[in-house]
Design a protein around this motif. Structure first.
Motif, PDB file in Angstrom:
ATOM      1  N   LYS A  37       0.687  -1.161   0.078  1.00  0.00           N
ATOM      2  CA  LYS A  37       0.107  -0.106   0.031  1.00  0.00           C
ATOM      3  C   LYS A  37       0.939   1.179   0.076  1.00  0.00           C
ATOM      4  O   LYS A  37       2.306   1.152   0.330  1.00  0.00           O
ATOM      5  N   ARG A  83     -14.961   4.285   7.471  1.00  0.00           N
ATOM      6  CA  ARG A  83     -14.863   5.390   6.465  1.00  0.00           C
ATOM      7  C   ARG A  83     -14.987   4.516   5.062  1.00  0.00           C
ATOM      8  O   ARG A  83     -14.780   3.220   5.141  1.00  0.00           O
ATOM      9  N   PRO A  84     -15.009   5.187   3.836  1.00  0.00           N
ATOM     10  CA  PRO A  84     -15.258   4.487   2.769  1.00  0.00           C
ATOM     11  C   PRO A  84     -14.182   3.716   2.524  1.00  0.00           C
ATOM     12  O   PRO A  84     -14.486   2.206   2.096  1.00  0.00           O
ATOM     13  N   GLU A  85     -13.146   3.665   2.752  1.00  0.00           N
ATOM     14  CA  GLU A  85     -11.882   2.643   2.388  1.00  0.00           C
ATOM     15  C   GLU A  85     -11.710   1.763   3.400  1.00  0.00           C
ATOM     16  O   GLU A  85     -10.905   0.567   3.281  1.00  0.00           O
ATOM     17  N   ARG A  86     -12.405   1.970   4.560  1.00  0.00           N
ATOM     18  CA  ARG A  86     -12.264   0.756   5.690  1.00  0.00           C
ATOM     19  C   ARG A  86     -13.846   0.724   6.394  1.00  0.00           C
ATOM     20  O   ARG A  86     -14.059   1.390   7.235  1.00  0.00           O
ATOM     21  N   PRO A  87     -14.601  -0.352   5.968  1.00  0.00           N
ATOM     22  CA  PRO A  87     -15.996  -0.329   6.213  1.00  0.00           C
ATOM     23  C   PRO A  87     -16.361  -0.825   7.366  1.00  0.00           C
ATOM     24  O   PRO A  87     -17.452  -0.682   7.824  1.00  0.00           O
TER      25      PRO A  87
END
Length: 174
Positions: A37, A83-87
């Motif tokens: 990442k 958050r969007p990248e970590r549901p």
């Protein structure tokens, strides 16, 4: 009437991670660069289902640095909302990894399939390497290492500050 399993299935699941604040002689912070990442992190990682957070950081330090560092006390516990990248929400622990000497610095061996490099970064340069929430956690960890306390954070801020009361939240960490 609902069963225990029905009740438990409705509870939120959370990601749990544990890392270490490891510093050099000039109090600069050890960061590692993952291959999987973008950006930089502190040594540590995700908790396995059979582990406690302290076991996670102990295992990750051996895997990521190539030698054992016994984690000290917890310096930070940070809860972040989904958050969007970590549901899912997350709970992150930062343990005191101590200060490494020149010999230990030379012994750092990164797993090539996981980490591409490491460096020691002064606290005032963290924003150029890590996301804001991690920079806030690390600064809080440095403060608590000196103060002898534990910082309870919400997305890297003092409780309540992440929802809009930023100035008061920052002042309570000092």
């Amino acid at each position: 009437m609902a069963s225990d399993s029905d009740f438990l299935s409705r509870l939120p699941a959370v990601y749990v991670g544990a890392g270490a604040l490891i510093t050099g002689a000039a109090n600069e912070i050890l960061l590692v660069k993952p291959t999987y990442k973008p950006g930089w992190e502190i040594p540590g990682g995700s908790m396995d289902p059979h582990e406690y957070p302290r076991e996670t950081v102990r295992r990750e330090l051996v895997e990521e640095l190539g030698f054992a560092i016994e984690p000290g006390r917890v310096l930070v516990v940070d809860f972040s909302l989904a958050r969007p990248e970590r549901p899912r929400p997350s709970i992150m622990y930062i343990f005191d990894g101590g200060t490494v000497d020149a010999r230990q610095r030379a012994e750092i061996r990164l797993p090539a399939d996981e980490l591409s490099e490491h460096r020691f970064v002064p606290a005032d340069e963290l924003d150029g390497f890590v996301p804001g929430r991690l920079a806030r956690r690390l600064r809080a960890a440095l403060i608590q290492r000196e103060a002898g306390g534990v910082a309870e954070l919400e997305n890297g801020y003092a409780p309540g500050a992440a929802r809009g009361n930023l100035r008061e939240g920052i002042d309570t960490l000092r």
